[in-house]
Enzyme design. Structure first.
Site, short mmCIF file in Angstrom:
data_model
loop_
_atom_site.label_atom_id
_atom_site.label_comp_id
_atom_site.label_asym_id
_atom_site.label_seq_id
_atom_site.Cartn_x
_atom_site.Cartn_y
_atom_site.Cartn_z
NE ARG A 279 -3.84 2.27 0.86
CZ ARG A 279 -3.71 3.57 0.64
NH1 ARG A 279 -2.61 4.06 0.11
NH2 ARG A 279 -4.68 4.40 0.95
CD GLU B 57 -11.35 3.12 -2.62
OE1 GLU B 57 -11.38 1.94 -3.01
OE2 GLU B 57 -10.52 3.53 -1.78
NE ARG C 190 -3.43 -2.87 2.43
CZ ARG C 190 -4.39 -2.02 2.08
NH1 ARG C 190 -4.89 -2.05 0.86
NH2 ARG C 190 -4.86 -1.14 2.93
#
Length: 139
Positions: free
Chosen positions: A22, A30, A64
């Site tokens: 990330r 998005e 992540r």
């Protein structure tokens, strides 16, 4: 870089292990938002199939790696997305003046998301989606 999930999330291969990354300090639109597809395409064009360096700064609640993705030419993907107006500076998780300045530059230049009159930050978009989902579940 072996997979680009969206503008700010990707998978790299390191020592035969897939690592989900990330991007630190930014939040791209998005997939279902305006410029979401453009942010993903931009990241793909700069990083997909290339050897990148990930400077891991932390891990998130999903496991992540949170980091800076350094491209083969030495540029940092996180910064490039901000400059192109394809990401918001995620001040909740990053207080750097550098990222704030890059976002301001993009805003003043009216590029990418900043070309829109009322761009909705991804964290607001996610909240609205979550609240709609909760309302539907209650019915």
């Amino acid at each position: 870089m072996i997979k680009i999930a969206d503008g700010d999330t990707m998978t790299v291969l390191s020592e035969n292990q897939q690592i989900r990354v990330r991007l630190h300090g930014i939040d791209c639109p998005e997939k279902k938002q305006d410029f979401g597809t453009k942010a993903k395409l931009f990241s793909s064009q700069l990083a997909f199939g290339k050897t990148v360096t990930v400077q891991v700064l932390n891990k998130d609640r999903y496991g992540r790696a949170i980091g800076l993705v350094i491209l083969p030419d030495g540029k940092i993907l996180n910064r490039e997305l901000l400059k192109a107006g394809l990401a918001w500076h995620y001040r909740k998780f990053d207080k750097s003046a550098d990222f704030a300045t890059l976002e301001l530059y993009a805003k003043r230049s009216r590029v990418g998301i900043w070309s829109m009159k009322n761009a909705i930050a991804p964290w607001e978009f996610r909240k609205s989606k979550d609240s709609r989902r909760l309302i539907l579940q209650r019915k």
